[in-house]
Scaffold this motif. Sequence first.
Motif, PDB file in Angstrom:
ATOM      1  N   ILE A  14      46.231  21.656 -40.635  1.00 58.65           N
ATOM      2  CA  ILE A  14      45.509  20.398 -40.575  1.00 58.65           C
ATOM      3  C   ILE A  14      44.059  20.600 -40.163  1.00 58.65           C
ATOM      4  O   ILE A  14      43.156  19.872 -40.605  1.00 58.65           O
ATOM      5  N   PHE A  15      43.784  21.617 -39.358  1.00 55.87           N
ATOM      6  CA  PHE A  15      42.410  21.834 -38.923  1.00 55.87           C
ATOM      7  C   PHE A  15      41.531  22.304 -40.082  1.00 55.87           C
ATOM      8  O   PHE A  15      40.359  21.941 -40.168  1.00 55.87           O
ATOM      9  N   LEU A  43      37.333  20.523 -44.145  1.00 51.89           N
ATOM     10  CA  LEU A  43      36.860  20.185 -45.491  1.00 51.89           C
ATOM     11  C   LEU A  43      36.400  18.727 -45.540  1.00 51.89           C
ATOM     12  O   LEU A  43      35.342  18.403 -46.101  1.00 51.89           O
ATOM     13  N   ILE A  44      37.227  17.859 -44.969  1.00 53.54           N
ATOM     14  CA  ILE A  44      36.910  16.431 -44.945  1.00 53.54           C
ATOM     15  C   ILE A  44      35.630  16.184 -44.149  1.00 53.54           C
ATOM     16  O   ILE A  44      34.745  15.436 -44.576  1.00 53.54           O
ATOM     17  N   GLY A  96      27.904  21.711 -42.291  1.00 51.77           N
ATOM     18  CA  GLY A  96      29.080  22.441 -41.851  1.00 51.77           C
ATOM     19  C   GLY A  96      30.088  21.557 -41.141  1.00 51.77           C
ATOM     20  O   GLY A  96      29.989  20.323 -41.147  1.00 51.77           O
ATOM     21  N   ALA A  97      31.054  22.190 -40.541  1.00 48.32           N
ATOM     22  CA  ALA A  97      32.095  21.502 -39.775  1.00 48.32           C
ATOM     23  C   ALA A  97      32.515  22.434 -38.644  1.00 48.32           C
ATOM     24  O   ALA A  97      31.989  23.540 -38.516  1.00 48.32           O
ATOM     25  N   ALA A  98      33.441  21.979 -37.839  1.00 44.89           N
ATOM     26  CA  ALA A  98      33.929  22.806 -36.734  1.00 44.89           C
ATOM     27  C   ALA A  98      35.431  22.979 -36.842  1.00 44.89           C
ATOM     28  O   ALA A  98      36.130  22.140 -37.410  1.00 44.89           O
ATOM     29  N   ASN A  99      35.912  24.082 -36.301  1.00 46.07           N
ATOM     30  CA  ASN A  99      37.342  24.370 -36.285  1.00 46.07           C
ATOM     31  C   ASN A  99      37.649  25.065 -34.961  1.00 46.07           C
ATOM     32  O   ASN A  99      37.547  26.271 -34.843  1.00 46.07           O
ATOM     33  N   GLY A 100      37.998  24.278 -33.962  1.00 43.25           N
ATOM     34  CA  GLY A 100      38.308  24.840 -32.656  1.00 43.25           C
ATOM     35  C   GLY A 100      37.133  24.767 -31.698  1.00 43.25           C
ATOM     36  O   GLY A 100      36.020  24.424 -32.065  1.00 43.25           O
ATOM     37  N   GLY A 101      37.398  25.107 -30.485  1.00 41.86           N
ATOM     38  CA  GLY A 101      36.387  25.044 -29.439  1.00 41.86           C
ATOM     39  C   GLY A 101      36.933  24.312 -28.226  1.00 41.86           C
ATOM     40  O   GLY A 101      37.915  23.563 -28.328  1.00 41.86           O
TER      41      GLY A 101
END
Length: 438
Positions: free
Chosen positions: A199-200, A205-206, A305-310
């Motif tokens: 899902i992340f 992408l979204i 861009g986007a983020a994935n985690g943190g």
Amino acid sequence: MRLSQKVKLLSAALVPMLALTACSGGGSGGGADGGGGDEKAKITVWSWDGTVEKAVPGFQAANPNITVEVVNAGSSQDEYKALDNAIQAGSGVPDLVMFEYFAVPYFAVPGKLADLGEFGVDKLKQDYVPAAWSDVTINGKVYALPSDYGPSAMFYNAATLKKAGIKEPPATWDEYYEAAKKIHALGDDYYIAQDTGDIFFLLSLIWQAGGRPFKVDGTKVHIDFTDPGTTKAVAFWQKMLDEGLINTKITGWSDDWNRALNDGTLATQTMGGWLTSTLPERAPKASGDFRVALMPQWQQGEKVGAANGGSSFGIPAAAEHKEAAFKFLEYFAHGGGLSSRVDAGAFVPNMSVLENDAFQSKPNTYFGDQKVGAVLAEASEIVGSGWQYPPFFEWARSIYGDLASPFYTTGKGSLAEILEQWRQRCIQYGNEQGFEVS
């Protein structure tokens, strides 16, 4: 393995400690001359980030009246449950707690976190990546300080791309689609990527496409997966899956995943920048082949861009030693202790680090001597603004896999249908929890 499960390090691309010391000042009393007053205090910090402990000796030397105990309370889910239990019991509440960004609203909205505005955090805002600062700001108030970050980037095997006749990494998603066909033509085992319901990744992408499916205003939450950005991203990935261009058999972080990364049959992975650290240990045979690039863009020439985690750290409203806790928080997340964490491998969203020449110019041997730091610094700075998570996203992400699994194993249904099921479940659950969800 997500950021919540194991601290993600970027040891090969980091700035030397001395180079960073000059660019990360002491801030609000947490530096070398930051005293702690006469009152003695012992603070307890819950964290799964091993680099936080690196800042303790320096902090205690500068603040001898404050003793810091760092406790690993387990995985993020275990920690959140333990914190809720402690708050409800009225005892055992830690002074400082680590939160994934999406978990901050869960604790902030019901008043379980202290508003850090009383400590003057607004003056620290300019040193953080805007998207990271937005992640810890709820209804105009700051409830945590960003401590590490996962800007989405595309990790690609240059050797596999070359074998498929691809000279440059795909700069757009249209180019990505064409590259996927060329890579799969190399053999049945070759794919541009794998996905079994992450899902992340889908949300990244979204996010990049401009979709903002979650809108949160206090306790009011609106969920909509039909806005143009969301629809575009979901339709694109649906096409990739429908045409058999994505490996749906290999699960991320599995032994099969490691093997595919090692032998080059899995050509790219679009993930958080923290993959830079774990990729060498998972795919040692691919050393020198991998590179890092920005996410492919939806339009040629764009840079979004986007983020994935943190993750971040906040102070529970029921904490006993809030002032001492903030002193340590500011020290390791922004002040004099930041350099020791970066030297230990933390990838942080501080502009003072990301804009540092030493960080951006150091070659990374595993990635073919590429200057990885410069790519990830740019990826951090172009993350699209305005993204929100619902206050109950910790629960929501846990059920998404159950809903998505049948689609990935049988091919029946669609991502749009899964998201609609997910939306309905989230609405039901959110309303049951006292939120106003539509």
